[in-house]
Design a protein around this motif. Sequence first.
Motif, PDB file in Angstrom:
ATOM      1  N   LEU A  16       0.820  -1.208   0.000  1.00 24.68           N
ATOM      2  CA  LEU A  16       0.000   0.000   0.000  1.00 24.68           C
ATOM      3  C   LEU A  16       0.861   1.270   0.000  1.00 24.68           C
ATOM      4  N   ALA A  17       2.036   1.231   0.624  1.00 25.19           N
ATOM      5  CA  ALA A  17       2.912   2.414   0.673  1.00 25.19           C
ATOM      6  C   ALA A  17       3.360   2.857  -0.721  1.00 25.19           C
ATOM      7  N   PRO A  18       3.871   1.955  -1.586  1.00 23.01           N
ATOM      8  CA  PRO A  18       4.240   2.411  -2.930  1.00 23.01           C
ATOM      9  C   PRO A  18       3.029   2.854  -3.764  1.00 23.01           C
ATOM     10  N   LEU A  19       1.865   2.277  -3.485  1.00 22.29           N
ATOM     11  CA  LEU A  19       0.656   2.718  -4.183  1.00 22.29           C
ATOM     12  C   LEU A  19       0.319   4.164  -3.807  1.00 22.29           C
ATOM     13  N   VAL A  20       0.332   4.462  -2.505  1.00 18.08           N
ATOM     14  CA  VAL A  20       0.087   5.835  -2.041  1.00 18.08           C
ATOM     15  C   VAL A  20       1.140   6.766  -2.631  1.00 18.08           C
ATOM     16  N   PHE A  21       2.405   6.353  -2.586  1.00 18.16           N
ATOM     17  CA  PHE A  21       3.500   7.148  -3.138  1.00 18.16           C
ATOM     18  C   PHE A  21       3.251   7.451  -4.621  1.00 18.16           C
ATOM     19  N   ALA A  22       2.922   6.424  -5.399  1.00 16.28           N
ATOM     20  CA  ALA A  22       2.715   6.601  -6.843  1.00 16.28           C
ATOM     21  C   ALA A  22       1.524   7.518  -7.137  1.00 16.28           C
ATOM     22  N   LEU A  23       0.430   7.346  -6.410  1.00 14.76           N
ATOM     23  CA  LEU A  23      -0.733   8.214  -6.615  1.00 14.76           C
ATOM     24  C   LEU A  23      -0.406   9.659  -6.259  1.00 14.76           C
ATOM     25  N   ASP A  24       0.338   9.842  -5.178  1.00 16.86           N
ATOM     26  CA  ASP A  24       0.729  11.190  -4.761  1.00 16.86           C
ATOM     27  C   ASP A  24       1.635  11.835  -5.804  1.00 16.86           C
ATOM     28  N   VAL A  82      10.580   8.221  10.726  1.00 16.64           N
ATOM     29  CA  VAL A  82       9.220   7.726  10.990  1.00 16.64           C
ATOM     30  C   VAL A  82       8.905   6.554  10.074  1.00 16.64           C
ATOM     31  N   SER A  83       9.262   6.659   8.796  1.00 18.72           N
ATOM     32  CA  SER A  83       8.993   5.558   7.857  1.00 18.72           C
ATOM     33  C   SER A  83       9.724   4.291   8.274  1.00 18.72           C
ATOM     34  N   GLY A  84      10.973   4.441   8.685  1.00 10.36           N
ATOM     35  CA  GLY A  84      11.740   3.279   9.155  1.00 10.36           C
ATOM     36  C   GLY A  84      11.138   2.658  10.396  1.00 10.36           C
ATOM     37  N   LEU A  85      10.739   3.494  11.342  1.00 15.69           N
ATOM     38  CA  LEU A  85      10.132   2.999  12.574  1.00 15.69           C
ATOM     39  C   LEU A  85       8.809   2.274  12.281  1.00 15.69           C
ATOM     40  N   LEU A  86       7.985   2.855  11.429  1.00 14.06           N
ATOM     41  CA  LEU A  86       6.700   2.216  11.107  1.00 14.06           C
ATOM     42  C   LEU A  86       6.906   0.908  10.353  1.00 14.06           C
ATOM     43  N   ALA A  87       7.890   0.859   9.457  1.00 13.04           N
ATOM     44  CA  ALA A  87       8.192  -0.397   8.752  1.00 13.04           C
ATOM     45  C   ALA A  87       8.659  -1.463   9.747  1.00 13.04           C
ATOM     46  N   TYR A  88       9.460  -1.060  10.721  1.00 13.96           N
ATOM     47  CA  TYR A  88       9.903  -1.982  11.773  1.00 13.96           C
ATOM     48  C   TYR A  88       8.702  -2.510  12.553  1.00 13.96           C
ATOM     49  N   TRP A  89       7.805  -1.609  12.947  1.00 14.56           N
ATOM     50  CA  TRP A  89       6.616  -2.040  13.681  1.00 14.56           C
ATOM     51  C   TRP A  89       5.756  -2.971  12.834  1.00 14.56           C
ATOM     52  N   ARG A  98      -5.180  -5.772  10.379  1.00 17.65           N
ATOM     53  CA  ARG A  98      -5.256  -5.006   9.136  1.00 17.65           C
ATOM     54  C   ARG A  98      -5.252  -3.501   9.341  1.00 17.65           C
ATOM     55  N   MET A  99      -6.101  -3.025  10.239  1.00 15.34           N
ATOM     56  CA  MET A  99      -6.264  -1.576  10.366  1.00 15.34           C
ATOM     57  C   MET A  99      -4.942  -0.889  10.705  1.00 15.34           C
ATOM     58  N   ILE A 100      -4.210  -1.406  11.661  1.00 17.14           N
ATOM     59  CA  ILE A 100      -2.969  -0.755  12.077  1.00 17.14           C
ATOM     60  C   ILE A 100      -1.908  -0.872  10.990  1.00 17.14           C
ATOM     61  N   ASN A 101      -1.838  -2.003  10.305  1.00 15.46           N
ATOM     62  CA  ASN A 101      -0.863  -2.164   9.230  1.00 15.46           C
ATOM     63  C   ASN A 101      -1.186  -1.281   8.029  1.00 15.46           C
ATOM     64  N   ILE A 102      -2.454  -1.150   7.704  1.00 17.17           N
ATOM     65  CA  ILE A 102      -2.868  -0.238   6.622  1.00 17.17           C
ATOM     66  C   ILE A 102      -2.529   1.194   7.011  1.00 17.17           C
ATOM     67  N   GLY A 109       3.771   5.737   2.882  1.00 20.68           N
ATOM     68  CA  GLY A 109       3.622   6.205   1.504  1.00 20.68           C
ATOM     69  C   GLY A 109       3.508   7.720   1.419  1.00 20.68           C
ATOM     70  N   GLY A 110       2.729   8.315   2.316  1.00 22.13           N
ATOM     71  CA  GLY A 110       2.582   9.770   2.325  1.00 22.13           C
ATOM     72  C   GLY A 110       3.873  10.472   2.709  1.00 22.13           C
ATOM     73  N   ALA A 111       4.552   9.962   3.732  1.00 24.03           N
ATOM     74  CA  ALA A 111       5.815  10.577   4.167  1.00 24.03           C
ATOM     75  C   ALA A 111       6.853  10.519   3.055  1.00 24.03           C
ATOM     76  N   LEU A 112       6.918   9.388   2.352  1.00 22.88           N
ATOM     77  CA  LEU A 112       7.896   9.261   1.265  1.00 22.88           C
ATOM     78  C   LEU A 112       7.516  10.116   0.061  1.00 22.88           C
ATOM     79  N   GLY A 113       6.217  10.318  -0.172  1.00 21.71           N
ATOM     80  CA  GLY A 113       5.786  11.214  -1.247  1.00 21.71           C
ATOM     81  C   GLY A 113       6.232  12.641  -0.994  1.00 21.71           C
ATOM     82  N   ASN A 114       6.033  13.121   0.216  1.00 20.29           N
ATOM     83  CA  ASN A 114       6.469  14.480   0.547  1.00 20.29           C
ATOM     84  C   ASN A 114       7.994  14.570   0.635  1.00 20.29           C
ATOM     85  N   LEU A 115       8.643  13.501   1.075  1.00 24.86           N
ATOM     86  CA  LEU A 115      10.106  13.462   1.095  1.00 24.86           C
ATOM     87  C   LEU A 115      10.655  13.607  -0.321  1.00 24.86           C
TER      88      LEU A 115
END
Length: 169
Positions: A16-24, A82-89, A98-102, A109-115
Amino acid sequence: MQTLSLSQSGWRWLWLAPLVFALDIGSKWLVMQTMEYGFANRIEVLPFFNLTYVHNHGAAFSFLSDAGGWQRWLFSVIALGVSGLLAYWMRHTPADKRMINIAYAMIIGGALGNLFDRLVHGYVIDFLDFYLGQSHWPAFNLADSAICVGAALIILDSFRQGQSSTKHE
């Protein structure tokens, strides 16, 4: 923390992260290619919503936008951390949560888009402009939306977890 196989861990939801990144990034590219910069060149969509191509040199609500440039690197380091920490979690969270992983994947995805914007352009491209009368909410983008939805899902999940633990007591 427990160690799970990759298929059993929250990394199952990382697609889902690369999908959000690509859409952004795709939406920002479309805005840059088709719109003129600035509030004077807005496209009125609804009585409370415009498309408006603007640059944000700061963070949410243009926080620190006039700080002189160092904030670009601060926000870049924060996004990576933050992205690294969330990926670790996610790696240590079962895939069936599902909800927490989504939520984590959307924030990543959003953080990497703005990055990407900060590193490539030196600022973040915003274009969603909601308003009421003459009062405008600060313009934002799909990455910001994904981060906010992800944060809301984390809060909702914490309430759900709290309710389920009190039912068992």
